[in-house]
Design an enzyme around this catalytic site. Sequence first.
Site, PDB file in Angstrom:
ATOM      1  CG  ASP A  67      -1.706  -1.164   1.514  1.00  0.00           C
ATOM      2  OD1 ASP A  67      -2.108  -1.790   0.522  1.00  0.00           O
ATOM      3  OD2 ASP A  67      -1.949  -1.486   2.698  1.00  0.00           O
ATOM      4  CG  ASP A 108      -1.215   4.939   6.497  1.00  0.00           C
ATOM      5  OD1 ASP A 108      -2.216   4.650   7.165  1.00  0.00           O
ATOM      6  OD2 ASP A 108      -1.169   4.859   5.256  1.00  0.00           O
ATOM      7  CD  GLU A 118      -2.144  -2.087   8.024  1.00  0.00           C
ATOM      8  OE1 GLU A 118      -3.041  -2.767   8.544  1.00  0.00           O
ATOM      9  OE2 GLU A 118      -2.357  -1.008   7.433  1.00  0.00           O
ATOM     10  CD  GLU A 119       1.090   1.634   7.549  1.00  0.00           C
ATOM     11  OE1 GLU A 119       1.950   1.655   6.645  1.00  0.00           O
ATOM     12  OE2 GLU A 119      -0.127   1.444   7.326  1.00  0.00           O
ATOM     13  CG  ASP A 122      -4.353  -1.117  10.719  1.00  0.00           C
ATOM     14  OD1 ASP A 122      -3.684  -0.106  10.454  1.00  0.00           O
ATOM     15  OD2 ASP A 122      -5.349  -1.480  10.050  1.00  0.00           O
ATOM     16  CG  LEU A 128      -5.095   5.728   9.729  1.00  0.00           C
ATOM     17  CD1 LEU A 128      -6.029   6.348  10.758  1.00  0.00           C
ATOM     18  CD2 LEU A 128      -4.497   6.829   8.866  1.00  0.00           C
ATOM     19  CG  ASP A 129      -8.934  -0.340   9.572  1.00  0.00           C
ATOM     20  OD1 ASP A 129      -8.398  -1.126   8.778  1.00  0.00           O
ATOM     21  OD2 ASP A 129     -10.163  -0.174   9.650  1.00  0.00           O
ATOM     22  CD  GLU A 153      -5.981  -4.747   8.539  1.00  0.00           C
ATOM     23  OE1 GLU A 153      -5.743  -5.705   7.778  1.00  0.00           O
ATOM     24  OE2 GLU A 153      -6.147  -3.588   8.121  1.00  0.00           O
TER      25      GLU A 153
HETATM   26  P1  AHG Z   1      -5.852  -0.095   5.918  1.00  0.00           P
HETATM   27  O1  AHG Z   1      -6.375   1.286   5.828  1.00  0.00           O
HETATM   28  O2  AHG Z   1      -5.261  -0.393   7.269  1.00  0.00           O
HETATM   29  O3  AHG Z   1      -4.962  -0.494   4.778  1.00  0.00           O
HETATM   30  O4  AHG Z   1      -7.086  -1.126   5.900  1.00  0.00           O
HETATM   31  C1  AHG Z   1      -8.201  -0.853   5.100  1.00  0.00           C
HETATM   32  C2  AHG Z   1      -9.029  -2.079   4.991  1.00  0.00           C
HETATM   33  C3  AHG Z   1     -10.239  -2.126   5.883  1.00  0.00           C
HETATM   34  O5  AHG Z   1     -10.380  -1.091   6.761  1.00  0.00           O
HETATM   35  C4  AHG Z   1     -11.401  -2.131   4.935  1.00  0.00           C
HETATM   36  O6  AHG Z   1     -12.405  -2.964   5.389  1.00  0.00           O
HETATM   37  C5  AHG Z   1     -10.809  -2.596   3.652  1.00  0.00           C
HETATM   38  O7  AHG Z   1      -9.484  -2.180   3.677  1.00  0.00           O
HETATM   39  C6  AHG Z   1     -11.493  -2.065   2.436  1.00  0.00           C
HETATM   40  O8  AHG Z   1     -10.805  -2.561   1.341  1.00  0.00           O
HETATM   41  P2  AHG Z   1     -11.310  -2.465  -0.174  1.00  0.00           P
HETATM   42  O9  AHG Z   1     -11.186  -1.013  -0.498  1.00  0.00           O
HETATM   43  O10 AHG Z   1     -10.373  -3.351  -0.894  1.00  0.00           O
HETATM   44  O11 AHG Z   1     -12.737  -2.983  -0.186  1.00  0.00           O
HETATM   45 MN    MN Z   2      -6.440  -1.774   8.289  1.00  0.00          MN
HETATM   46 MN    MN Z   3      -3.582   0.661   8.326  1.00  0.00          MN
END
Ligand code: AHG
Ligand code: MN
Ligand code: MN
Length: 317
Positions: A54, A60, A82-83, A101, A103-104, A263
Amino acid sequence: MKTLQNYFDAKNVSPDLQKLIFSLLWAGANFYELTLFHYDFQNFYADTTNKSGDRQLKIDVAANDVFVGLLKENDVSLIASEELAEPMKGKSGGKYAVAFDPLDGSSIVDADMSVGSIVGVYEGDSVIGRKGSEQVAALAFVYGPQFTFFITVGQGTLAGVYRPENYPDDIAEEKRHDQFYVSNENVTLTEDGKYFAPGNLRAAASESWYMKTLQEWIKAGSTLRYSGGMVPDIGHIFIKGGGIFLYPGTAQKPDGKLRLLYECAPFAFLVEQAGGKAITQKGDRILDITVEFPHQTTSIFLGSKNDVEKIIGKIKS
Ligand code: AHG
Ligand code: MN
Ligand code: MN
């Protein structure tokens, strides 16, 4: 409202674990009030990617720094995020290993939607080779109109809220604990829920069971509640007392994208302690999966028991 301190005392939670949990809450409160609230979302991306590939946002990295900074001052021997590409060492001989994690919801934060943090706590100095069932605590923080949190220490799941009397930097350490209150000390999920939160909806194009399941939910009059953030989406299920969240894999990517350590395992612990169920697409209990490498992913279905079990039948049929 009962304070979190009262709850911990009533449940005989060890002083060491209490101290760590309050520090984590404090990290969340600091991040929420001092960083997130003032953030410049115009100036969004860092020049780095994380181990999951990512593109990292500056926010983040900032969230990670707040948590790592506070954890380093604690009785923590291993910090896995995660970071961070690899878990980093904390205090030598520290009692806990913490995975999180920071920042989710990175992809929705600039739209000012609710985001959160997720934390799993293990005793010892490792996370690799461990199972989610070994966690001694799990936490999820929601940064929305308010800062709410869900915590389990293996004695049920509680919902709580942060009620600051002042800004954090004005408050003496010993007063901080009084600002975290318990709004529901026994979050309980009904066996059948009224809500569905379908992550990775794109997978419905190739996975016929998913398309069918969605149609059945719609026909049954279930209500869609999906924000694109795992924390607020599962937080909604906890607050309303039932529902299902899922993030399935596809034939190309059977383990989906959500991370087991940061997560899925913490949420599986919180959901099971609320009387719900958390399994993979194959039907295996999330808490029984061994963590083989830090950024390992898994498909996940979790929430109200019957809703989760019904899907497994559909995938097989
Ligand atoms: P993060 O921001 O820590 O990378 O996680 C995001 C996750 C989670 O929060 C969410 O349910 C999912 O990504 C959504 O993913 P899509 O956009 O692929 O559906
Ligand atoms: Mn997340
Ligand atoms: Mn995250």
